[in-house]
Scaffold this motif. Structure first.
Motif, PDB file in Angstrom:
ATOM      1  N   PHE A  11       0.877  -1.162   0.000  1.00 55.21           N
ATOM      2  CA  PHE A  11       0.000   0.000   0.000  1.00 55.21           C
ATOM      3  C   PHE A  11       0.912   1.209   0.000  1.00 55.21           C
ATOM      4  CE2 PHE A  11      -3.197  -2.542   2.776  1.00 55.21           C
ATOM      5  CZ  PHE A  11      -3.541  -3.319   1.687  1.00 55.21           C
ATOM      6  N   LYS A  12       0.739   2.078  -0.964  1.00 53.27           N
ATOM      7  CA  LYS A  12       1.601   3.246  -1.116  1.00 53.27           C
ATOM      8  C   LYS A  12       0.784   4.524  -0.999  1.00 53.27           C
ATOM      9  CE  LYS A  12       5.315   0.946  -2.665  1.00 53.27           C
ATOM     10  NZ  LYS A  12       6.609   0.979  -2.071  1.00 53.27           N
ATOM     11  N   MET A  13       1.393   5.517  -0.384  1.00 54.38           N
ATOM     12  CA  MET A  13       0.822   6.859  -0.344  1.00 54.38           C
ATOM     13  C   MET A  13       1.889   7.798  -0.882  1.00 54.38           C
ATOM     14  SD  MET A  13      -1.095   6.906   3.351  1.00 54.38           S
ATOM     15  CE  MET A  13       0.285   6.214   4.262  1.00 54.38           C
ATOM     16  N   ASP A  14       1.454   8.798  -1.619  1.00 54.50           N
ATOM     17  CA  ASP A  14       2.388   9.766  -2.166  1.00 54.50           C
ATOM     18  C   ASP A  14       1.672  11.105  -2.294  1.00 54.50           C
ATOM     19  OD1 ASP A  14       4.781  10.730  -3.151  1.00 54.50           O
ATOM     20  OD2 ASP A  14       4.452  10.015  -5.190  1.00 54.50           O
ATOM     21  N   ALA A  15       2.457  12.140  -2.297  1.00 53.23           N
ATOM     22  CA  ALA A  15       1.925  13.480  -2.545  1.00 53.23           C
ATOM     23  C   ALA A  15       3.031  14.300  -3.189  1.00 53.23           C
ATOM     24  CB  ALA A  15       1.459  14.128  -1.245  1.00 53.23           C
ATOM     25  N   ASP A  16       2.637  15.187  -4.082  1.00 54.04           N
ATOM     26  CA  ASP A  16       3.607  16.051  -4.740  1.00 54.04           C
ATOM     27  C   ASP A  16       2.988  17.431  -4.916  1.00 54.04           C
ATOM     28  OD1 ASP A  16       1.913  15.834  -7.000  1.00 54.04           O
ATOM     29  OD2 ASP A  16       3.152  14.274  -7.908  1.00 54.04           O
ATOM     30  N   ARG A  17       3.452  18.178  -5.888  1.00 52.91           N
ATOM     31  CA  ARG A  17       2.978  19.553  -6.091  1.00 52.91           C
ATOM     32  C   ARG A  17       1.605  19.633  -6.747  1.00 52.91           C
ATOM     33  NH1 ARG A  17       8.029  23.219  -6.740  1.00 52.91           N
ATOM     34  NH2 ARG A  17       9.664  21.828  -6.035  1.00 52.91           N
ATOM     35  N   ASP A  18       1.101  18.506  -7.250  1.00 53.56           N
ATOM     36  CA  ASP A  18      -0.159  18.513  -7.994  1.00 53.56           C
ATOM     37  C   ASP A  18      -1.264  17.673  -7.380  1.00 53.56           C
ATOM     38  OD1 ASP A  18       0.993  20.034 -10.149  1.00 53.56           O
ATOM     39  OD2 ASP A  18       2.034  18.202 -10.746  1.00 53.56           O
ATOM     40  N   GLN A  19      -0.891  16.665  -6.588  1.00 54.81           N
ATOM     41  CA  GLN A  19      -1.898  15.710  -6.123  1.00 54.81           C
ATOM     42  C   GLN A  19      -1.394  14.904  -4.934  1.00 54.81           C
ATOM     43  OE1 GLN A  19      -2.587  12.732  -9.131  1.00 54.81           O
ATOM     44  NE2 GLN A  19      -0.446  12.156  -9.237  1.00 54.81           N
ATOM     45  N   ALA A  20      -2.347  14.236  -4.296  1.00 53.94           N
ATOM     46  CA  ALA A  20      -2.044  13.202  -3.314  1.00 53.94           C
ATOM     47  C   ALA A  20      -2.612  11.908  -3.886  1.00 53.94           C
ATOM     48  CB  ALA A  20      -2.684  13.525  -1.980  1.00 53.94           C
ATOM     49  N   MET A  21      -1.957  10.783  -3.582  1.00 54.07           N
ATOM     50  CA  MET A  21      -2.388   9.516  -4.148  1.00 54.07           C
ATOM     51  C   MET A  21      -2.220   8.406  -3.120  1.00 54.07           C
ATOM     52  SD  MET A  21      -0.791   7.351  -7.345  1.00 54.07           S
ATOM     53  CE  MET A  21      -1.502   8.363  -8.624  1.00 54.07           C
ATOM     54  N   ILE A  22      -3.135   7.465  -3.177  1.00 49.81           N
ATOM     55  CA  ILE A  22      -3.018   6.242  -2.396  1.00 49.81           C
ATOM     56  C   ILE A  22      -3.249   5.094  -3.357  1.00 49.81           C
ATOM     57  CG2 ILE A  22      -5.437   6.358  -1.668  1.00 49.81           C
ATOM     58  CD1 ILE A  22      -4.403   5.095   1.041  1.00 49.81           C
TER      59      ILE A  22
END
Length: 151
Positions: A48-59
């Motif tokens: 299970f991965k979570m990520d966030a950057d300058r445009d979005q957050a994602m799981i």
């Protein structure tokens, strides 16, 4: 606002540290302590991965086993569990991809994104946390129920 690579890295690290502290008191559905940021499914090639950057957050649920047949078998198992996944999450709009290139590797993913947030804007942090927290907890609850079928 423009940030150097080092500044952006520090801000990003600060977000994940804050998120980890925020989630620390939350135990898994089985009552065990869990590292939510680096969630261990206990099954090789399933994470299970979570990520966030300058445009979005994602799981996402990421299937990254190097054996294509095994990865596809795991993906098909997830497809079989789609109704359970949607019920656990209370959503039916996750993006399903049997094969996609991610960081130079072919993986299978089931993911959801929140557009229009920027991890470098601290004012967006509550929105990002509110997006990630209930979904990672719901994935944990579902995983507690279905993990045995992937072993």
């Amino acid at each position: 606002m423009a940030y150097t690579r080092e500044e952006a890295s520090k801000i990003t690290q600060s977000f994940w540290t804050s998120f980890g502290r925020y989630m620390q008191p939350v135990t898994s559905v089985d009552g065990l302590p869990v590292n939510w940021i680096n969630y261990k499914t206990g099954i090789n090639g399933i994470s299970f991965k979570m990520d966030a950057d300058r445009d979005q957050a994602m799981i996402m649920i990421q299937l990254s086993h190097s054996n294509t047949e095994l990865r596809h078998a795991h993906y098909e198992q997830l497809v079989q569990l789609k109704a359970m996944l949607e019920e656990a999450l209370g959503e039916d709009d996750w993006l399903w991809k049997a094969d996609r290139e991610l960081n130079g590797r072919i993986v299978s993913t089931v993911s959801k994104s929140l557009e229009g947030v920027n991890i470098l804007r601290q004012t967006d942090w509550p929105t990002i946390i509110s997006f990630l927290k209930p979904r990672i907890i719901a994935l944990d609850a579902l995983w507690s129920t279905v993990k045995h079928s992937f072993e």
